[in-house]
Design an enzyme around this catalytic site. Structure first.
Site: not given
Length: 132
Positions: A28-29, A87, A92, A94
């Site tokens: 994750d950026i 978003e 996905h 995390h």
């Protein structure tokens, strides 16, 4: 095509942590902690529960393998699994190394890491993933 599909296809750079023919994992950026990783299906699907039963089962097994690699690379009490996000219209997961539940508070300030730090973190996870 979603941004995550472009990442999985290699059209947008990412910090790869693990992959196989069905799934892709990358950092994750905007991480909550070092090792915060996103796991996605290569097939573009918006909602995780729209995945076929066998696909979601394989997704969870892949995420488990990535979580094991994260825990080896970044010793922690547990690796949290969080499914949320409106978003990006691409399912996905995390995976977040945690010492306490506070490590999984998405409202807190995100880490600011250098490119070298991201590369080092991804490398550590990828190395552990490959070791199995």
């Amino acid at each position: 095509m979603s941004i995550f599909s472009k990442i999985a296809a290699g059209e947008i750079p990412s910090y790869k942590c693990a992959e196989n023919d069905q799934f892709y994992a990358f950092l994750d950026i905007n991480p909550l902690v070092k090792g915060h990783t996103l796991v996605i299906p290569r097939r573009e699907v918006d909602y995780i529960f729209d995945m076929e039963d066998d696909e979601i089962a394989a997704f969870q097994v892949f995420a488990k393998q990535v979580a094991i690699a994260i825990k080896k690379a970044f010793p922690c009490k547990k690796v949290a699994e969080v499914v949320l996000g409106l978003e990006v219209p691409h399912a996905h997961i995390h995976l977040i190394p945690m010492q306490s539940e506070g490590d999984v508070d998405f409202r807190k300030e995100k880490l600011k890491l250098s490119e070298d730090e991201f590369k080092d973190i991804a490398n550590k996870i990828y190395t552990e993933f490959k070791r199995g």
